[in-house]
Design a protein around this motif. Structure first.
Motif, PDB file in Angstrom:
ATOM      1  N   GLN A   6       0.827  -1.201   0.000  1.00  0.00           N
ATOM      2  CA  GLN A   6       0.000   0.000   0.000  1.00  0.00           C
ATOM      3  C   GLN A   6       0.856   1.244   0.000  1.00  0.00           C
ATOM      4  O   GLN A   6       1.930   1.281   0.598  1.00  0.00           O
ATOM      5  CB  GLN A   6      -0.905   0.037   1.239  1.00  0.00           C
ATOM      6  N   THR A   7       0.357   2.250  -0.675  1.00  0.00           N
ATOM      7  CA  THR A   7       0.966   3.574  -0.634  1.00  0.00           C
ATOM      8  C   THR A   7      -0.117   4.591  -0.322  1.00  0.00           C
ATOM      9  O   THR A   7      -1.184   4.583  -0.933  1.00  0.00           O
ATOM     10  CB  THR A   7       1.630   3.925  -1.982  1.00  0.00           C
ATOM     11  N   ILE A 180      -5.565   5.602  -0.949  1.00  0.00           N
ATOM     12  CA  ILE A 180      -4.691   4.442  -0.827  1.00  0.00           C
ATOM     13  C   ILE A 180      -4.486   3.814  -2.200  1.00  0.00           C
ATOM     14  O   ILE A 180      -5.442   3.518  -2.912  1.00  0.00           O
ATOM     15  CB  ILE A 180      -5.287   3.391   0.132  1.00  0.00           C
ATOM     16  N   SER A 181      -3.231   3.634  -2.561  1.00  0.00           N
ATOM     17  CA  SER A 181      -2.888   2.922  -3.783  1.00  0.00           C
ATOM     18  C   SER A 181      -2.433   1.524  -3.406  1.00  0.00           C
ATOM     19  O   SER A 181      -1.509   1.356  -2.615  1.00  0.00           O
ATOM     20  CB  SER A 181      -1.766   3.661  -4.532  1.00  0.00           C
ATOM     21  N   GLY A 182      -3.089   0.508  -3.939  1.00  0.00           N
ATOM     22  CA  GLY A 182      -2.739  -0.871  -3.614  1.00  0.00           C
ATOM     23  C   GLY A 182      -3.841  -1.557  -2.843  1.00  0.00           C
ATOM     24  O   GLY A 182      -4.840  -0.952  -2.449  1.00  0.00           O
ATOM     25  N   SER A 183      -3.656  -2.856  -2.610  1.00  0.00           N
ATOM     26  CA  SER A 183      -4.671  -3.662  -1.933  1.00  0.00           C
ATOM     27  C   SER A 183      -4.621  -3.466  -0.425  1.00  0.00           C
ATOM     28  O   SER A 183      -3.596  -3.078   0.128  1.00  0.00           O
ATOM     29  CB  SER A 183      -4.461  -5.145  -2.266  1.00  0.00           C
ATOM     30  N   ALA A 184      -5.744  -3.781   0.204  1.00  0.00           N
ATOM     31  CA  ALA A 184      -5.836  -3.653   1.660  1.00  0.00           C
ATOM     32  C   ALA A 184      -4.899  -4.639   2.341  1.00  0.00           C
ATOM     33  O   ALA A 184      -4.770  -5.792   1.931  1.00  0.00           O
ATOM     34  CB  ALA A 184      -7.272  -3.895   2.113  1.00  0.00           C
ATOM     35  N   LEU A 185      -4.234  -4.174   3.388  1.00  0.00           N
ATOM     36  CA  LEU A 185      -3.363  -5.039   4.161  1.00  0.00           C
ATOM     37  C   LEU A 185      -4.183  -5.975   5.027  1.00  0.00           C
ATOM     38  O   LEU A 185      -5.364  -5.751   5.283  1.00  0.00           O
ATOM     39  CB  LEU A 185      -2.437  -4.193   5.037  1.00  0.00           C
ATOM     40  N   LYS A 337      -9.320  -9.077   8.119  1.00  0.00           N
ATOM     41  CA  LYS A 337      -9.069  -9.526   6.753  1.00  0.00           C
ATOM     42  C   LYS A 337      -7.813 -10.388   6.761  1.00  0.00           C
ATOM     43  O   LYS A 337      -6.800 -10.016   7.347  1.00  0.00           O
ATOM     44  CB  LYS A 337      -8.867  -8.351   5.804  1.00  0.00           C
ATOM     45  N   THR A 338      -7.906 -11.532   6.119  1.00  0.00           N
ATOM     46  CA  THR A 338      -6.780 -12.458   6.126  1.00  0.00           C
ATOM     47  C   THR A 338      -6.699 -13.171   4.787  1.00  0.00           C
ATOM     48  O   THR A 338      -7.572 -13.008   3.933  1.00  0.00           O
ATOM     49  CB  THR A 338      -6.921 -13.478   7.279  1.00  0.00           C
ATOM     50  N   GLY A 407       4.578 -12.901   2.728  1.00  0.00           N
ATOM     51  CA  GLY A 407       5.647 -11.970   3.040  1.00  0.00           C
ATOM     52  C   GLY A 407       5.247 -10.908   4.035  1.00  0.00           C
ATOM     53  O   GLY A 407       6.079 -10.379   4.769  1.00  0.00           O
ATOM     54  N   SER A 408       3.946 -10.582   4.066  1.00  0.00           N
ATOM     55  CA  SER A 408       3.462  -9.584   5.023  1.00  0.00           C
ATOM     56  C   SER A 408       2.187 -10.028   5.719  1.00  0.00           C
ATOM     57  O   SER A 408       1.884  -9.569   6.810  1.00  0.00           O
ATOM     58  CB  SER A 408       3.214  -8.246   4.320  1.00  0.00           C
ATOM     59  N   CYS A 409       1.439 -10.917   5.092  1.00  0.00           N
ATOM     60  CA  CYS A 409       0.168 -11.362   5.655  1.00  0.00           C
ATOM     61  C   CYS A 409       0.164 -12.877   5.816  1.00  0.00           C
ATOM     62  O   CYS A 409       0.777 -13.592   5.023  1.00  0.00           O
ATOM     63  CB  CYS A 409      -1.002 -10.981   4.741  1.00  0.00           C
ATOM     64  N   THR A 410      -0.542 -13.328   6.830  1.00  0.00           N
ATOM     65  CA  THR A 410      -0.750 -14.759   7.014  1.00  0.00           C
ATOM     66  C   THR A 410      -2.226 -15.066   6.846  1.00  0.00           C
ATOM     67  O   THR A 410      -3.080 -14.180   6.894  1.00  0.00           O
ATOM     68  CB  THR A 410      -0.292 -15.215   8.408  1.00  0.00           C
ATOM     69  N   GLY A 411      -2.523 -16.334   6.646  1.00  0.00           N
ATOM     70  CA  GLY A 411      -3.901 -16.744   6.450  1.00  0.00           C
ATOM     71  C   GLY A 411      -4.419 -17.588   7.584  1.00  0.00           C
ATOM     72  O   GLY A 411      -3.748 -17.792   8.598  1.00  0.00           O
TER      73      GLY A 411
END
Length: 534
Positions: A6-7, A180-185, A337-338, A407-411
């Protein structure tokens, strides 16, 4: 790898037509969310007049596409923002504070044409998917702006009601505008608001402590309440994510309610709605989600219900609809959100002492972490999507847990139980004997043997106790050899066909049946030839 970067893109400039009444203009576009421009409005004095308003127009460096959501942090001297937070709920409850201070919003395209407008003194002006007042977990207020046309600037004007007393000044602070540019974290939603439909004779209806749903806490929650109303009216709370989700993402919605309301059927009157840019993507009742998640919801217990809309989502709405004769309330703890649950390859049970290959498939490029615990712990292996994880040798039933990681999110961890079938015991056979050539031996008996509904046997024979051949059709615990002309060895193997697989024991110790020539020859020369094999 799925995109979750995200940016935050800030407005690059701001102008005003009332410079003498706007302080610290540059603070509204300095990319510091804690500093603000200050817009003043004054009611004037008798005879001398002198009343004034003020405005600020926040400008982005280029025109933004339709349905791009911008957020503008603001604060006001009057508590009008708290009233506007409720959207339609505030109007229905009669708590919309039009009072003394008023502000308007005009969203413009690159030609200066207004494509979206809002007025805080007009009921429901801030109650649509295009324009809302939302709050974050710190209690800060934001304008959430999503025009259905391209736009480049947002003009905000601070005013006072004509009914206000003379000599009054009210200020409106504008901190920053950004998109916000990019997908939700991954993680919790960032903003929330509330609303309602068709509520009359409101009683105790409303949403208390709405910002509590924006943390992962299991002790903080909001309460959606409806009094003793007829069928139809509803209360809802919306949570918003910064940026759209990926189509494969999953949302965990945490709710609880009383046992009595569950018994009364409240699960059919609670809806969870996933939306994107104001359009509904998926709607599920609480009852449907309980069934989909194979759960049992008990009174007072927090239940996490997962939904996977299969499309981009930027908000989740929890809606409580009334049913006649029962006062209803629902505790809402938030939405996480995951990443989605991995897909696992089909596999069969394994025999004790074996390994098994488990393969998880998710979004291309995403890794899978494998655990032996449902939460926490240390990964025992990490594989790429579609690459097998080969377990250690297993001797008992074992459950592994597969978790997507980008790399940044887990499920969500998926339980992958591995059934391990015990190898049967070989047992012991008896019946070693010596017989005359061309005679049938006595039956080979079973001294000990494994037994059960899934147990069968296989008998094998050998002339040298090295190379073995299966004796067709012989599956009993004992065996009757045929007439023999040569020395022959026998052994038995026990087979367990449990769980759709075949597990074999080690062979029993072999039993030898020795054959001999029992004929009597009177001629010494013949006896000698037989003895010497010539």
């Amino acid at each position: 790898m799925a995109g979750y970067a995200q940016t935050k893109v800030y407005a690059s400039n701001a102008v005003t037509t009332t410079p003498t009444h706007v302080a610290s203009l540059s603070n509204s576009y300095d990319q510091n969310i804690s500093t603000s421009a200050e817009l003043s409005a004054y009611s004037g004095v008798a005879i001398l007049g002198g009343a004034y308003t003020s405005d600020i127009e926040l400008q982005f460096s280029s025109e933004l596409p339709a349905y791009t959501t911008s957020l503008v942090k603001i604060s006001a001297d009057d508590p009008i923002l708290g009233g506007l937070l409720g959207g339609a709920l505030s109007s229905l409850l009669g708590t919309l504070l039009t009072g003394n201070q008023i502000f308007t919003v005009d969203v413009k395209n690159s030609l200066g044409n207004v494509v979206l407008t809002g007025d805080s003194s007009v009921a429901n002006s801030f109650a649509t998917a295009k324009l809302r007042v939302v709050i974050n977990d710190a209690g800060d207020y934001f304008l959430r702006i999503t025009p259905d046309q391209n736009y480049k600037s947002i003009k905000i004007t601070n005013k006072l009601s004509v009914a206000i007393a003379l000599g009054i000044t009210k200020k409106l602070n504008v901190f920053e505008a950004y998109y916000i540019s990019g997908s939700a974290l991954c993680g919790e939603a960032t903003y929330t608001s509330t609303s309602a439909t068709s509520i009359v004779n409101i009683g105790d209806a409303g949403v208390t402590d709405p910002k509590n749903v924006l943390t992962a806490s299991t002790t903080d929650f909001s309460v959606l309440s409806i009094g003793l109303l007829g069928v139809g009216p509803s209360i809802e709370q919306i949570v918003y994510f910064e940026g759209p989700s990926n189509a494969s993402d999953t949302f965990g919605v945490r709710l609880s309610t009383s046992a009595s309301l569950l018994s009364a059927g409240i699960a059919s009157n609670v809806s969870v709605v996933a939306s994107y840019q104001g359009a509904v993507v998926q709607t599920k009742t609480l009852a449907e989600l309980i069934t989909l998640n194979a759960l049992t919801m008990t009174g007072g217990a927090i239940t996490t219900l997962y939904m996977s809309p299969g499309s981009a989502v930027d908000r989740i709405t929890v809606r409580l609809s009334s049913f006649a004769g029962v006062a209803q309330s629902l505790n809402f703890y938030g939405v996480t959100k995951t990443l989605s649950v991995p897909g696992i390859n089909a596999y069969t049970a394994i025999c004790s002492g074996s390994t098994v290959s488990l393969t998880a498939t998710v979004t291309t490029g995403t890794q899978i972490r494998w655990y032996t615990v449902a939460s926490g712990g240390t990964a025992v292996a990490t594989t790429n999507s579609g690459v097998a994880f080969v377990t250690p040798v297993l001797t008992s039933n074992t459950t592994y847990y597969a978790e997507q990681f980008n790399g940044s999110c887990t499920g969500i961890r998926l339980a992958v139980p591995v059934t391990v079938v015990a190898k049967p015991i070989a047992g012991v056979i008896a019946g070693e004997q010596t017989i005359c050539l061309n005679k049938q031996p006595a039956s080979l008996s079973s001294v000990s043997a494994d037994a059960g509904g899934t147990i069968t046997y296989r008998w094998e024979s050998s002339l040298d106790d090295v190379s073995w051949a299966v004796i067709s059709g012989e599956t009993g615990v004992t065996y009757q050899p045929p007439v023999l002309l040569k020395n022959t060895f026998y052994r038995r193997i026990t087979i367990n066909t449990q769980s759709g697989i075949i597990c074999e024991s080690t062979p029993t110790s072999s039993v030898k049946v020795t054959t001999k020539n029992c004929m009597v020859y009177a001629n010494p020369m013949v006896r000698q030839r037989i003895k010497s094999g010539t």
